[in-house]
Design an enzyme around this catalytic site. Sequence first.
Site, PDB file in Angstrom:
ATOM      1  N   PRO A  63      40.487  36.550  32.121  1.00 17.83           N
ATOM      2  CA  PRO A  63      41.733  36.917  32.794  1.00 17.83           C
ATOM      3  C   PRO A  63      42.955  36.634  31.930  1.00 17.83           C
ATOM      4  O   PRO A  63      43.096  35.556  31.356  1.00 17.83           O
ATOM      5  CB  PRO A  63      41.716  36.034  34.048  1.00 17.83           C
ATOM      6  CG  PRO A  63      40.259  35.886  34.350  1.00 17.83           C
ATOM      7  CD  PRO A  63      39.581  35.802  33.006  1.00 17.83           C
ATOM      8  N   CYS A  64      43.828  37.628  31.854  1.00 21.82           N
ATOM      9  CA  CYS A  64      44.891  37.582  30.859  1.00 21.82           C
ATOM     10  C   CYS A  64      46.202  37.012  31.370  1.00 21.82           C
ATOM     11  O   CYS A  64      47.141  36.834  30.603  1.00 21.82           O
ATOM     12  CB  CYS A  64      45.143  38.987  30.314  1.00 21.82           C
ATOM     13  SG  CYS A  64      45.740  40.153  31.572  1.00 21.82           S
ATOM     14  N   GLN A  65      46.290  36.699  32.670  1.00 27.65           N
ATOM     15  CA  GLN A  65      47.604  36.320  33.202  1.00 27.65           C
ATOM     16  C   GLN A  65      48.215  35.136  32.465  1.00 27.65           C
ATOM     17  O   GLN A  65      49.433  35.068  32.272  1.00 27.65           O
ATOM     18  CB  GLN A  65      47.486  35.996  34.701  1.00 27.65           C
ATOM     19  CG  GLN A  65      47.218  37.207  35.570  1.00 27.65           C
ATOM     20  CD  GLN A  65      45.739  37.494  35.734  1.00 27.65           C
ATOM     21  OE1 GLN A  65      44.916  37.063  34.929  1.00 27.65           O
ATOM     22  NE2 GLN A  65      45.399  38.230  36.772  1.00 27.65           N
TER      23      GLN A  65
END
Length: 374
Positions: free
Chosen positions: A81-83
């Site tokens: 997940p890139c958040q």
Amino acid sequence: MKHTAIDLFCGAGGLSAGLEMAGFTVLAGNDLFEAAGKTFVQTHPHAKFISKPVEDLTVEELLNETGLKPGELTVLVGGPPCQAYSVYNHQRGMHDSRATLFKEYLRIVKGLRPEWIVMENVTGIYSIGGGEAVRKIKAELKALGYEVEDAVLKAEDYGVPQERRRVVFIGNRLGLPISHPGPTHGPDQAEPFTTIKDAIGDLPPIQNGEDPGKIPYLDKPATPYQALLRGNATTIVNHAAPKLGQVNINRLAHIPPGGSWRDIPFEMLPSGMKKAKRSDHTKRYGRMTWEGLSCTVLTKCDVHWGAYIHPEQDRAISVREAARLQAFPDSFEFAGSKTEQYVQVGNAVPPLLGKAIGDHLMRMLSVKNKAEAA
């Protein structure tokens, strides 16, 4: 020889779809997002979907589900997940628990011992912690016997009608040379960029907030891109537009193709934007142009966030239009609520970018195959 793949953090399966286009057999995918899992199951019938947090996913489970032994998998792919890495997240940093999920990917690499690994993430990963995340990824993979190279790939360079940047890590434990795919589209390439009209110009007009369900195509595909994404599909699904309030519809009427919030009369602007400088928020309330590229498709195609207004119709783009701009085949029917569908589309690796990576992996794999045959 069958080349196999397992996709961690697979979402709806954009990267998996691209690898399959390149000739890989995707054996399994893992994600926690239930709606994305339903989409993955529908669109990857030969792959096993394992729905659980990656922290709870064991190597033994993956081996049992796929019938593989350690060392037999061709490539393990994934995009943690890139958040935590995104420039849109102003609280980003290594203290964010999501920033350490790549350690779970590394744990599975250690157990599966794939020949190749592919990781992708947003470009913000380069600046987080002064480059700490990138250094850790490469150092820990090296400790497991993998040489790794990273590069920023532009989706539009591979036929995706969208300005999208992703950092892609490619590595192997075979001692083979590592490189990234070169551009195939653009002014100096064999093929021109794919435009927004190339991508969505054949989709039927719909009204603001309309969800017509499954509908037939009105005409034959007008471009090779449309023909490619239609494939064998006979109906259009997910062509549903979000419902904008009347105040926003009134604003849209003032915005020409290529225009933005600057074209809205001052008295009609949201109160917060009345204080904005003319140089600020360049994509907000942007209307697309037929001959241009889309801005990055995010998890919510909100007109307040970017240029998500249809080139001609006074509405935001539909889920299917967003999916076309992400290079998803029309055969993908996204499950869940409309909000969940947009999230699946926006979080994905565009399948054509995945195909470019997969095609390049196949070329690099051929070096090994030729050496073994000699």
